[in-house]
Write a protein that holds these residues in place. Structure first.
Motif: not given
Length: 237
Positions: A13-17, A20-22, A24-27, A38-41
């Motif tokens: 689950l954490l990887f799936y959550l 989207p953050a990654l 949106l950050a365009g990493t 982005a992950a720490r945010l």
């Protein structure tokens, strides 16, 4: 780039959550410093959410003052703050476990099949993030037997809901069940396997858990928690 999270010492689950953050950050690929930021945010925001949920739980349990105290203790908990500065699942687990406790309150108040399903689903969600959340099954068992309604039927409904939600949020733990079982064993062995200097690691760990209290809450919070247990001794439920 795959739905298979591949690291079976944890569910998926954490990887799936984080995905989207990654995104949106365009990493980009491979992930670099922007991905870590982005992950720490995301983890930090989850920590704030956990504080808000703690306030709601305390308010539901014992009124507005208790809600504020619960939020304050979590917000200033050294363990919570420390973990929120790292990329790890524990702070997100804080939020999901408080959601689970809120569902248990509803279960104790209502005792309906819907409340059973809600509590089981909340626990399945937490276990889908980190398998140690499975210890919450003891809380679910106690809550169900202290609540009105059909106990065994309620437990069966909660168990079914939990299993289905876990399968939904961490499907590759089931697809690659052998690898996941090995990952769970690796985590347990790291904490509990015998070592030459510690002939009884299980006992040593059990004795170590109470020592986390002062670190998690500070000595004032730990003493207040003990006082609360003493004051509530007549309300054993």
């Amino acid at each position: 780039g795959s739905l298979d999270h591949g690291f079976y010492e944890y569910p998926g689950l954490l990887f799936y959550l984080l995905a989207p953050a990654l995104a949106l950050a365009g990493t980009g690929q491979p992930p670099g410093p922007r991905a870590y930021l982005a992950a720490r945010l995301f983890i930090a925001l989850a920590g704030v959410l956990a504080v808000a949920l703690a306030e709601r739980f305390g308010r539901r349990l014992a009124g507005p003052a208790a809600g504020l105290w619960a939020a304050a203790f979590l917000a200033f908990s050294p363990v919570h703050v420390e973990a929120a500065h790292m990329l790890r699942p524990d702070v997100v687990l804080d939020a999901l476990m408080v959601l689970f406790f809120l569902a248990l309150l509803r279960l104790q108040e209502e005792g309906t099949p819907r409340a059973d399903l809600r509590a089981g689903a909340a626990l399945g969600l937490a276990v889908g993030l980190k398998f140690s959340a499975g210890l919450g099954a003891a809380c679910l068992l106690a809550a169900r037997f202290l609540a009105p309604g059909r106990r065994w039927r309620g437990l069966a409904l909660a168990g079914l809901a939990g299993a289905l939600v876990f399968a939904l949020v961490s499907p590759y733990a089931l697809v690659n069940a052998a690898s996941f079982a090995q990952g769970v064993f690796t985590q347990l062995a790291y904490h509990y396997q015998p070592r030459p200097a510690t002939p009884d690691p299980l006992l040593q760990r059990l004795l170590a858990y109470p020592s986390v209290w002062p670190k998690a809450l500070g000595w004032p919070g730990a003493l207040l928690a003990l006082a609360g247990l003493a004051l509530a001794r007549r309300e054993w439920r």
